[in-house]
Design a protein around this motif. Structure first.
Motif, PDB file in Angstrom:
ATOM      1  N   UNK A  32       9.395   6.172  -1.339  1.00 35.84           N
ATOM      2  CA  UNK A  32       8.735   4.899  -1.052  1.00 35.84           C
ATOM      3  C   UNK A  32       8.932   3.983  -2.260  1.00 35.84           C
ATOM      4  N   UNK A  33       9.050   2.688  -2.012  1.00 34.59           N
ATOM      5  CA  UNK A  33       9.163   1.725  -3.110  1.00 34.59           C
ATOM      6  C   UNK A  33       7.838   1.684  -3.879  1.00 34.59           C
ATOM      7  N   UNK A  34       7.872   1.756  -5.216  1.00 36.76           N
ATOM      8  CA  UNK A  34       6.625   1.639  -5.980  1.00 36.76           C
ATOM      9  C   UNK A  34       5.962   0.289  -5.718  1.00 36.76           C
ATOM     10  N   UNK A  35       4.652   0.280  -5.681  1.00 37.15           N
ATOM     11  CA  UNK A  35       3.938  -0.972  -5.472  1.00 37.15           C
ATOM     12  C   UNK A  35       3.403  -1.522  -6.785  1.00 37.15           C
ATOM     13  N   UNK A  36       2.364  -2.324  -6.685  1.00 37.47           N
ATOM     14  CA  UNK A  36       1.622  -2.814  -7.847  1.00 37.47           C
ATOM     15  C   UNK A  36       0.256  -2.145  -7.776  1.00 37.47           C
TER      16      UNK A  36
ATOM     17  N   UNK B  92       1.582  -9.430   3.600  1.00 45.35           N
ATOM     18  CA  UNK B  92       1.005 -10.393   2.655  1.00 45.35           C
ATOM     19  C   UNK B  92       0.779 -11.721   3.366  1.00 45.35           C
ATOM     20  N   UNK B  93       0.023 -12.598   2.692  1.00 47.24           N
ATOM     21  CA  UNK B  93      -0.242 -13.927   3.228  1.00 47.24           C
ATOM     22  C   UNK B  93       0.609 -14.942   2.481  1.00 47.24           C
ATOM     23  N   UNK B  94       1.290 -15.798   3.220  1.00 48.39           N
ATOM     24  CA  UNK B  94       2.160 -16.806   2.633  1.00 48.39           C
ATOM     25  C   UNK B  94       1.350 -18.067   2.323  1.00 48.39           C
TER      26      UNK B  94
ATOM     27  N   UNK C 175      10.318  -8.291   1.880  1.00 47.45           N
ATOM     28  CA  UNK C 175      11.526  -7.485   2.083  1.00 47.45           C
ATOM     29  C   UNK C 175      11.173  -6.006   2.050  1.00 47.45           C
ATOM     30  N   UNK C 176      10.206  -5.671   1.212  1.00 45.37           N
ATOM     31  CA  UNK C 176       9.747  -4.282   1.120  1.00 45.37           C
ATOM     32  C   UNK C 176       9.196  -3.811   2.468  1.00 45.37           C
ATOM     33  N   UNK C 177       8.360  -4.611   3.102  1.00 45.15           N
ATOM     34  CA  UNK C 177       7.779  -4.238   4.377  1.00 45.15           C
ATOM     35  C   UNK C 177       8.844  -4.165   5.468  1.00 45.15           C
TER      36      UNK C 177
ATOM     37  N   UNK D 259       0.173  -2.295   1.015  1.00 47.17           N
ATOM     38  CA  UNK D 259       0.285  -0.905   0.549  1.00 47.17           C
ATOM     39  C   UNK D 259       0.553  -0.940  -0.954  1.00 47.17           C
ATOM     40  N   UNK D 260      -0.416  -1.398  -1.750  1.00 45.20           N
ATOM     41  CA  UNK D 260      -0.165  -1.641  -3.174  1.00 45.20           C
ATOM     42  C   UNK D 260       0.160  -0.399  -3.994  1.00 45.20           C
TER      43      UNK D 260
END
Length: 403
Positions: free
Chosen positions: A331-335, A254-256, A267-269, A359-360
């Motif tokens: 895998x962690x669910x995304x949006x 993501x972009x900060x 944290x997910x990545x 990886x939405x």
């Protein structure tokens, strides 16, 4: 006194029921240490899980005996490009080129298991399901995956395209199980991607091909639905931490905005997009020390809840028949991105140049979203982060129960 006497049997019944419920909900405390047979390890998956299953089987073809793919794209099709992954591998907007030479080159340089006389040392069987009506992964890509497996293994996989009797030849994207909650055909209301198409049973037919050893497929061999309480969770985070301790690097996701939109890692990545826990089903006959059952790894697809997949996709109902322990990494669910990707305009190739690799939809890494620009192609090799975690999980399940 009469009141107490009347309550006593009720309290006893309640206590007994509570004990039964507690026993049903608790696992046996062994975690992943199951003493599974290391010479009988197989893997399968749905959609991105199918892609990862084939990637893992190809990379570890000296230790994996069989692979199954439900609605998955051609191995190596994406080539590290998200636009190619969507436009061509999923939606079939351009002709696909054979990828077998890439696999052979990776084997020659040791990035995946070496081949003996051009063939895998252990990988012998494969099964592929591809609905001609799938609008998420085109039948062209599914057929190309079967062609790749034929060239890599040396024998053609069993290819199931559904049938007109139960409508599975017109099924939408997903895995088909008798207990599926989504309609057979695509209707835009999908939530679980476990579809009901009459008696069609992807897991049953897959297991028969992978383990049936010449016997006739018999739908009545399917056990009754396994209670969800029999599905136990395991600590997946420790395997992620072990890989991280080896210094595995990953691309940002993501972009900060506080740093002028500079790329950064969530944290997910940092956990390779993997969840802290996965699931395991151990059939009764595989719970005794020394049972040495087969081990099968089943990988969910994008936009899927890992626990729902593990409890509803149908694998567990065949586990006792084939004496196989089924492991469900997650895998962690995304949006999730709304809509059907192949009904949307083609993805602009300029997206490939982005510094952040999101990886939405909560997919397994089948196009290289974890790879930095200096690691192009790592996702297909044994060094891929998620591959390393899967390998560690399999090692744990095949560890002797007495160690």
């Amino acid at each position: 006194m009469p009141v107490a006497a009347d309550l006593s049997p009720r309290l006893a019944r309640c206590a007994a029921l509570l004990c039964l419920v507690t026993a049903a909900l608790a696992d046996d405390g062994r975690g992943l240490k199951r003493g599974g047979d290391p010479n009988q390890v197989s893997i399968s998956g749905l959609s991105s899980g199918a892609a990862m299953a084939v990637q893992y089987a190809v990379a570890h073809s000296a230790s994996v005996t069989a692979v199954g793919a439900v609605a998955g794209p051609q191995w190596g099709c994406a080539g590290g490009s998200v636009s190619r992954a969507i436009n061509d591998c999923m939606c079939g907007r351009a002709a696909l080129t054979p990828t077998i030479n890439t696999a052979r080159q990776l084997a020659a340089r040791g990035a995946i298991d070496k081949l003996t006389l051009g063939r895998p040392q252990s990988l012998r069987r494969a099964w592929v399901f591809q609905s001609p009506a799938d609008e998420t992964v085109s039948s062209r890509s599914g057929e190309a995956d079967a062609t790749f497996l034929t060239a890599f293994i040396g024998t053609a996989p069993e290819v199931d395209r559904g049938n007109a009797v139960d409508g599975s030849d017109r099924a939408g994207h997903g895995i088909i199980a008798p207990g599926g909650s989504d309609t057979c055909a695509f209707d835009g209301t999908e939530t679980s991607y476990v579809r009901h198409c009459g008696a069609e049973d992807n897991a049953g037919k897959m297991f028969h091909t992978l383990f049936g050893e010449g016997s006739a497929y018999n739908p009545s061999d399917r056990a009754g639905d396994v209670p969800e309480a029999e599905l136990w969770s395991f600590d997946q985070k420790r395997f992620i931490e072990q890989a991280k301790a080896r210094g595995v690097s990953v691309a940002d996701d993501y972009y900060n905005p506080f740093w002028f939109w500079w790329p950064a890692s969530s944290a997910r990545r940092q956990n390779f997009d993997m969840a802290e826990k996965g699931y395991i089903y151990v059939p009764p006959s595989c719970r005794a020390v020394g049972s040495a059952c087969r081990v099968h790894v089943a990988l969910h697809g994008c936009k899927q809840d890992a626990r729902v997949f593990a409890s509803k996709a149908g694998y567990n109902n065949w586990a006792e028949r084939y004496k196989v322990i089924v492991v469900y990494p997650a895998i962690v669910p995304g949006d999730p991105v709304a809509g059907t990707v192949c009904r949307s305009p083609a993805v602009d190739p300029s997206l490939d140049a982005a510094w952040a690799e999101p990886n939405p939809n909560g997919c397994w890494d089948w196009w290289g979203y974890l790879d930095t620009s200096s690691q192009q192609g790592r996702y297909l090799t044994k060094e891929a982060p998620q591959m390393q975690v899967l390998r560690a999980i399999i090692t744990a399940v095949t560890t002797s129960q007495t160690n």
